[in-house]
Design a protein around this motif. Structure first.
Motif, short mmCIF file in Angstrom:
data_model
loop_
_atom_site.label_atom_id
_atom_site.label_comp_id
_atom_site.label_asym_id
_atom_site.label_seq_id
_atom_site.Cartn_x
_atom_site.Cartn_y
_atom_site.Cartn_z
N ASN A 10 33.38 47.37 45.93
CA ASN A 10 33.72 45.89 44.88
C ASN A 10 34.75 47.00 44.13
O ASN A 10 35.20 47.48 43.57
N ILE A 11 35.77 45.55 44.51
CA ILE A 11 36.71 45.25 44.14
C ILE A 11 37.55 44.96 42.56
O ILE A 11 36.77 43.94 42.54
N CYS A 12 38.76 45.69 42.14
CA CYS A 12 38.44 45.15 40.86
C CYS A 12 39.94 45.57 40.88
O CYS A 12 40.81 46.47 41.84
N ARG A 13 40.58 44.56 40.63
CA ARG A 13 42.03 44.34 40.99
C ARG A 13 42.82 44.86 39.16
O ARG A 13 43.87 45.18 39.22
N CYS A 14 42.23 44.41 38.31
CA CYS A 14 42.42 44.74 36.33
C CYS A 14 42.44 46.16 36.25
O CYS A 14 43.31 46.40 35.77
N THR A 15 41.71 47.17 36.23
CA THR A 15 41.55 48.21 35.58
C THR A 15 41.63 49.56 36.19
O THR A 15 42.30 50.51 35.62
N GLY A 16 42.03 49.57 37.65
CA GLY A 16 42.74 51.19 38.50
C GLY A 16 41.43 51.26 38.68
O GLY A 16 41.28 52.70 38.53
N TYR A 17 39.94 50.78 37.59
CA TYR A 17 38.82 51.42 38.42
C TYR A 17 38.77 52.54 37.13
O TYR A 17 37.16 52.84 37.07
N GLN A 18 39.75 53.47 36.40
CA GLN A 18 39.39 54.46 35.73
C GLN A 18 37.81 53.94 34.66
O GLN A 18 37.19 54.61 34.30
N ALA A 19 38.15 52.86 34.04
CA ALA A 19 37.86 52.14 32.80
C ALA A 19 36.46 52.36 33.05
O ALA A 19 35.80 52.60 32.62
N ILE A 20 36.11 51.83 34.46
CA ILE A 20 34.79 51.36 34.81
C ILE A 20 34.16 52.55 35.76
O ILE A 20 33.14 53.19 34.60
N VAL A 21 34.44 53.58 35.91
CA VAL A 21 34.31 54.72 36.35
C VAL A 21 34.07 55.70 35.10
O VAL A 21 32.88 56.38 34.78
N ASP A 22 35.09 55.95 33.63
CA ASP A 22 34.03 56.30 32.29
C ASP A 22 32.36 55.79 32.30
O ASP A 22 32.32 56.22 31.20
N ALA A 23 33.08 54.41 31.69
CA ALA A 23 31.76 53.63 31.33
C ALA A 23 30.29 53.51 32.34
O ALA A 23 29.85 53.90 31.51
N ILE A 24 30.53 54.29 33.62
CA ILE A 24 29.22 54.30 34.42
C ILE A 24 28.67 55.79 33.96
O ILE A 24 27.68 56.20 33.74
N VAL A 25 30.05 56.52 34.11
CA VAL A 25 29.87 58.27 33.36
C VAL A 25 28.87 58.69 31.90
O VAL A 25 28.00 58.97 31.73
N GLY A 37 43.88 50.39 29.16
CA GLY A 37 43.42 49.27 30.74
C GLY A 37 44.66 48.84 31.48
O GLY A 37 44.68 48.73 32.57
N GLN A 38 45.56 48.06 30.46
CA GLN A 38 46.51 47.38 31.47
C GLN A 38 47.87 48.82 32.02
O GLN A 38 48.11 48.44 32.72
N ILE A 39 48.00 49.01 31.72
CA ILE A 39 49.14 51.34 31.97
C ILE A 39 47.86 50.98 33.18
O ILE A 39 48.81 51.43 34.08
N GLU A 40 46.81 51.17 33.19
CA GLU A 40 46.30 51.88 34.53
C GLU A 40 45.68 51.05 35.64
O GLU A 40 45.97 51.38 37.21
N GLY A 41 45.45 49.80 35.37
CA GLY A 41 45.41 48.63 36.16
C GLY A 41 46.94 48.16 37.05
O GLY A 41 46.78 47.94 38.53
N GLY A 42 47.97 48.54 36.34
CA GLY A 42 49.04 48.07 36.37
C GLY A 42 49.56 49.40 37.26
O GLY A 42 50.24 49.27 38.94
N THR A 43 49.07 50.88 37.29
CA THR A 43 49.97 52.04 38.07
C THR A 43 48.78 51.49 39.18
O THR A 43 49.45 51.61 40.51
N LEU A 44 47.66 51.59 39.43
CA LEU A 44 47.16 51.37 41.09
C LEU A 44 47.77 50.22 41.08
O LEU A 44 47.89 49.95 42.52
N GLN A 45 48.24 49.12 41.07
CA GLN A 45 48.93 48.38 41.98
C GLN A 45 50.09 48.70 42.00
O GLN A 45 50.05 48.54 43.96
N SER A 46 50.88 49.21 41.50
CA SER A 46 51.48 49.86 41.68
C SER A 46 52.25 51.08 42.96
O SER A 46 52.19 51.17 43.79
N LEU A 47 50.55 52.26 42.63
CA LEU A 47 50.81 52.46 44.19
C LEU A 47 49.25 52.38 44.98
O LEU A 47 50.19 52.92 46.39
N GLY A 48 49.35 51.52 44.68
CA GLY A 48 48.55 50.44 46.29
C GLY A 48 50.10 49.38 47.05
O GLY A 48 49.69 50.32 48.21
#
Lengths: 278, 166, 760
Positions: free
Chosen positions: B131-146, C650-661
């Motif tokens: 499941n690709i998410c482009r907004c969250t960097g996944y962290q908040a989703i992982v935190d939510a599932i945990v 959420g904004q920071i983490e999302g932007g961070t991963l786009q940058s790392l990508g």
């Protein structure tokens, strides 16, 4: 109107296949359905997914396993016999796509599509698997290596279906290694894959199969490298000879995912690492 | 062909051509537009539904294969009154931003926690990797599932861990 | 104030005023609809008799369109075909210039591979698709140019006589920059290249157009409804009264839905006009990747001179961007690129030259960071190399040179307040000291490394842009007693609706649940300016705050006059609404005093304020496969004030991963101007398994003119994690690879292999 047939058993599947060779046999759909939106209707489909005769893992005499062609990657992963006897296959299945693809994709489908980057294929090749195909005229059993004919081309007639894969028992104490080098960590198409199985006798390599994906038009055995290692002690010197031989026998290409230099270099590194791990 | 299928607990008969994508039948015939199309090739996971309890990309399933099957879409994930705990924690931990991947993520997470209730974070990431998410960097989703995982099964939503509780 | 958050820890800012929802992690107001799947995106909408539209594209990178032919043997009776001849207004997608056509006209030039040439609509998608295959183009092909460096030679002309879309010059200090550099103890010179990047919002672009008695209604996926309205008025020859643009729930934008949606809206409107029925035009993923805008590829030459103690004395930067075939937003992106190119460092002698060149590739455009990530990559690679050369810690070199309150930037802007430079760097340093990098075993097949980066990002439009925009927002008391925030700021996932709810509720002194923030439609909201440039919270949020305050004062005054002075505001408001009907307050943005910007000389206050950030990335590199694993990512960002810490995180983490990508995996590969990896299979973005556990630190150095101290947060997280990751890879392979190997993005396994070969 495109016909969709869901045969109730293998016999009627084979009859349908004989009657409608232009229909698409479909299992998990993870290859065939890709980008199918604007492709238009197929002539027809023969649905094999979930057919019980093709979805079982059974024991072969001597400790091998017969895996039905429609066994999914997820079922392979759940099977403890596969995990303990053929860890190279379990590891390969674990890295196919991600959960959704693993729930649907099947070993038979992977073999039938026969993409040079199909992830289960090097594992099956390194394990010395045999492919069982059937038609209304009967069954054939073909060593996997001979079943592979070329780029996405296998030894399967228009009236035949792949029904099972037989994986023979491996030498006691054999080391099995799987490496997938993908474009990313999951849900990725491989840049390169390696499955290797070997065992030692008295400190010398007494049996070895190294199979590589994405370095040729089909999944291949690295026979020259294997030959360079057979009977040798696994050390720096034999590893160096093997990877030199490897460079002469594989023909990796440049594409949007990687390049030939990288594929060759990494294949050599992985083979060396495997030899030194023995 | 007629396809008998149970969708979100309700028995239905769908009359359609079997080769059609499950995704299209859900969206166009059944009005279940909570299932989203992101790529049409099984790469993004936005169209994930649970077919006989397992996550599948509905863009890759010919609907003819649903004969006799049981299907859960995002419309069937919440109870009549309350959200599923994963839906609840996804909101509270910021696991949904633009929301287009959210239905697929929520369903896949539900399956993952049912399959492996004690999965580590790393394993959860592996199970959700389709499941690709482009907004969250996944962290908040992982935190939510945990957070959902750490709340005992069958707890009411009020007992779920709050963001910031440690 | 610093809030640190690791996975799931404390994210609610402490110390916020009681009764105030600002500073609290209020659950997203649109969260319920999104987790239930009931939020309606454009592809979920159906109108009666709606037809499906599709686009015929040029399929050559450069040429002249000679003809468009409908093939015989196909039943065209149910299909509508639209070409440039059917355009009632001017054939252009207006933004900054009018150089880009909506549809290439017969006899006119084709300038890239995916230009729209004709449109079809049919009652079903299948039929529209089939019709497309029966449209034949006659094209005279011409030689093409595909890189910005080749374009400078102007052998092939794409734009004007020299292919130059725009140039800029920033100069600070007297005298010749070469002489200044020559006088330094050390000079580091580097050539840095960055690749195009696809936004990869998970919802592909799409629009529905319908006409009703000469009035056109557009609904779709977008960032900027008024940009679309303006472009379509020109294209369709209509006034704004006859053109309503409404945002549907939008599945991500990241800049990619800033400007291209005008093209799709125009196409849908032309088809609907011709067909006499509503038309839906949704892009397929491959089409979206191939045709829509991406981050500008760049070539940056950076020279930095410094003393033996590390003090930076002179900086000279030459920035070149590949604009693609048309102007679109390129000059504005380049402006932000050059304005950030000298970095967040004190330096009295600075020269920055910027150029953008036109090529025969689809136009490059807005993507989070907007030019700054490219130049940030260059200047932070330089800083990494400088610290290494001097044997200084990466923190010490930056501490020595960083801009602080009262210092002067490259445009001679004196920083006054809200400078979080020290706070962000020390926050990251603290974590760096707490977690040592694992020691490497010589015989192991992995190596570990750590990279640091430090950067800033101007919030809001550049220079006098905000004064020119004069964004407005309305806060209304509706007749049902609810409050409504009306602005053209779109929620594209970044949490605008939630943030405005909190700002308005706090200013009004009411509970958030009586505040509504509807999606914008041009006939229902004032023009607040576009949803871009990290301006929504800082600029529009401020106006929302002011309008809310004005409304509260008006209600309080009414209550006093009518004998309800003791009544809580909510009840007074309900009473007032019953008597007076809807009450609305509209406020126009007034930039803070003292903003002086010279657009000719490129000096003065480039931005009202800056966000500040520092990042630390730890990696391990596999020596067999050259694959990189990110083990740790610590990111401290000064946002002024986190209106909603969960949203900000959420904004920071999302932007961070786009940058790392962008650093390690993401690439857009062009073969002769055509995107070769136009599917998600090969145009990859990181998955759950590629992303690290993130440690996000929110730093709050309040900005006096932002709402509750808030400034921009949307873009800055995209600027710097990339170069921290690249520095970490270099650090891991310090003795094994050549440094220049890490000056080109992406630092893919293939690139790492090459860098190691260079060294051995």
């Amino acid at each position: 109107m495109s016909e969709f047939i869901s045969p109730r058993n293998l016999a009627s599947s084979l009859e349908a296949r004989a009657k409608h060779p232009e229909y698409v046999p479909i299992a998990g759909g993870t290859d065939h359905m890709v980008a199918s939106k604007d492709r238009g209707a197929p002539a027809g489909m023969i649905n094999l997914f979930g057919l019980s005769e093709l979805s079982e893992v059974s024991e072969l005499e001597g400790g091998g396993l017969r895996i039905g062609a429609c066994v999914t990657y997820a079922r392979v992963l759940d099977d403890e016999r596969v995990a303990s006897r053929f860890p190279v296959l379990s590891s390969a299945c674990r890295e196919v796509g991600a959960s959704q693809i693993q729930a649907r994709g099947t070993l038979g489908g992977n073999i039938a599509t026969s993409s040079p980057v199909g992830d289960s294929l090097p594992a099956l090749l390194a394990l010395g698997a045999t492919i069982c195909v059937a038609s209304v005229d009967g069954e054939r059993r073909i060593p996997y290596e001979e079943f592979l004919l070329g780029y996405r081309k296998v030894d399967l007639a228009g009236n035949e279906l792949i029904v099972a894969i037989e994986v023979p028992v491996q030498h006691k104490g054999a080391v099995q290694t799987w490496r997938k080098v993908g474009t990313r960590r999951a849900q990725s198409i491989s840049k390169l894959t390696m499955a290797a199985v070997a065992h030692l006798d008295d400190g010398k390599i007494a049996g070895i199969r190294i199979a590589l994906g994405a370095v040729a038009d089909r999944t291949v055995r690295a026979k020259a490298a294997e030959a360079a290692l057979l009977g040798q002690s696994p050390n720096d010197e034999s590893a160096t000879r093997a990877i030199k031989a490897l460079a002469g026998e594989i023909v990796p290409i440049d594409d949007v995912r990687s390049n030939a230099d990288y594929r060759l270099g990494v294949a050599q590194n992985l083979v060396r690492r495997f030899v030194l791990s023995l | 062909m007629n396809i008998d299928v149970t969708i979100n607990g309700e028995s239905r008969t769908i009359e359609t051509e079997g080769h059609r994508r499950l995704l299209d039948v859900l969206r166009e015939e059944l009005g279940l537009v909570g299932t989203k199309e992101g790529c049409g090739e099984g790469e993004c996971g936005a169209c994930t539904v649970l077919l006989n309890g397992e996550p599948v990309n509905s863009c890759l399933v010919p609907v003819g294969q649903l004969q006799g099957a049981s299907l859960t879409t995002i419309e069937g994930m919440a109870g009549s009154e309350s959200l599923h705990i994963i839906q609840d924690t996804l909101i509270r931990y910021g696991g949904a931003q633009c929301g287009i991947c959210t239905p697929g993520v929520a369903l896949c997470a539900k399956w993952a926690l049912e399959k492996e209730p004690d999965a580590s974070k790393e394993r959860l990431r592996e199970l959700l990797a389709g499941n690709i998410c482009r907004c969250t960097g996944y962290q908040a989703i992982v935190d939510a599932i945990v957070a959902a995982q750490e709340s005992a099964p069958e707890t009411s939503l009020k007992d779920a861990k709050e963001p910031g509780d440690e | 104030m610093v809030h640190s958050s690791k996975s799931g820890e404390e994210v609610t800012a402490k110390g916020s005023v009681s009764q105030s929802s600002v500073g609290k992690g209020l659950p997203r107001v649109d969260g319920d609809a999104k987790v239930r799947g009931t939020a309606r995106y454009v592809d979920d909408l159906k109108l009666p008799n709606m037809h499906h539209g599709m686009t015929k594209r040029s399929a050559v990178p450069h040429g002249i369109l000679k003809g468009i032919h409908k093939r015989d043997g196909f039943d065209w009776s149910q299909v509508v075909v639209v070409t440039a001849e059917d355009i009632p207004g001017r054939n252009t997608i207006v933004l900054i210039e009018e150089d880009q056509p909506a549809l290439v006209a017969i006899g006119a030039p084709i300038r890239h591979h995916d230009e729209a040439v004709a449109l079809v609509a049919a009652p079903s998608r299948e039929l529209a698709h089939e019709a497309l295959t029966h449209l034949e183009l006659e094209v005279e092909e011409m030689p093409a140019v595909f890189t910005c460096e080749d374009a400078l030679e102007a052998k092939v002309k794409v734009y004007g006589d020299d292919n130059i879309l725009k140039t800029y010059l920033i100069e600070k200090g007297e005298g010749d920059i070469d002489a200044k550099l020559a006088a330094c103890d050390h000079v580091i010179e580097g050539l840095y290249r960055t690749q195009a990047q696809e936004q990869m919002y998970i919802e592909p672009q799409g629009m529905i157009a319908s006409w009703d008695e000469g009035r056109c209604h557009i609904v779709g996926s977008m960032q900027c409804p008024f940009y679309i309205q303006k472009a379509m008025c020109t294209l369709l020859g209509l006034d704004a009264e006859h053109l309503v643009v409404e945002q549907a729930v939008t599945g991500g934008g990241f800049g990619g839905k800033e400007e291209y949606p005008s093209m799709i809206a125009g196409h849908a409107a032309l088809l609907a006009r011709e067909a006499g029925v509503p038309v839906k035009l949704i892009y397929e993923r491959d089409e979206d990747i191939a045709a829509t805008t991406k981050r500008h590829p760049s070539v940056v030459r950076h020279r930095m001179g410094f003393d033996a103690d590390g003090t930076i004395r002179a900086i000279d930067v030459d920035v070149l961007f590949d604009g693609g075939a048309y102007q679109t937003l390129t000059q504005v992106v380049l402006s932000r690129g050059v304005l950030h190119a000298a970095g967040p460092y004190k330096c009295e002698n600075t020269r920055v030259r910027g150029r953008a060149a036109a090529t025969n590739t689809p136009p490059h455009g807005a993507f989070r960071g907007f030019g700054a990530p490219q130049t940030t990559f260059a200047y932070e690679r330089q800083t990494q190399k400088a610290a290494k050369l001097l044997g200084m810690s990466p923190f010490a070199f930056r501490e020595l040179n960083m801009l602080r309150d009262g210092d002067s930037t490259a445009t001679s802007q004196i920083l006054e307040g809200s400078v979080g430079s020290e706070a962000v760097l020390s926050a990251v340093k603290e974590v760096a000291e707490a977690y040592a990098l694992p020691a490497d075993d010589e015989n192991s097949s992995v190596r570990h490394g750590r990279g640091i980066s430090f950067y800033f990002h101007g919030a809001g439009f550049t220079g006098s842009g905000e004064a020119r925009l004069a964004g407005r927002a309305t806060v209304a008391l509706a007749v049902d007693g609810h409050f409504e925030v009306r602005s053209s700021s779109t929620d594209i996932g970044q949490g605008v609706q939630t943030m405005f709810t909190q700002i308005a509720a706090t200013a009004l002194g009411v509970e958030p649940d009586v505040v509504r923030v509807p999606s914008p439609a041009t006939d229902r909201v004032p023009d607040s300016g576009p949803t871009v440039a990290s301006r929504t919270c800082m600029v529009v949020g401020r106006v929302v705050n002011q309008a809310s305050t004005a409304l509260r004062e008006r209600i309080e005054a009414w209550a006093r006059e009518n004998g309800f002075g003791d009544m809580p505001l909510r009840q007074a408001a309900t009473a007032m609404a019953k008597v007076e009907g809807e009450i609305a307050e509209t406020v126009q943005y007034a930039p803070p005093a003292g903003i002086v910007w010279d657009d000719e000389m490129y000096t003065g206050s480039a931005y009202p304020c800056y966000g500040w950030a520092a990042c630390m990335v730890d990696v391990k590199v596999d020596l067999d496969t050259y694959e990189v694993t990110i083990d740790r990512c610590v990111h401290a960002v000064d946002v002024g004030k986190a209106i909603n810490p969960v949203v900000v995180k959420g904004q920071i983490e999302g932007g961070t991963l786009q940058s790392l990508g962008w650093a390690l995996w993401e690439d857009v590969i062009y073969h002769d101007g055509k995107v070769a990896n136009d599917r998600m299979t090969n145009c990859i973005v990181p998955t759950f398994s590629d992303a690290p556990e993130m440690h996000t630190i929110i730093v709050e150095e309040p900005f006096a003119s932002g709402p509750y101290g808030a400034k921009g947060v949307g873009e800055i997280p995209m600027d710097g994690p990339c170069v921290a990751a690249v520095g970490a890879v270099e650090d891991a392979l310090s003795s094994l690879a050549r440094s220049e190997g890490f000056d080109v993005l992406p630092v893919s396994p293939e690139a790492i292999q090459r860098a190691m070969r260079l060294e051995s």
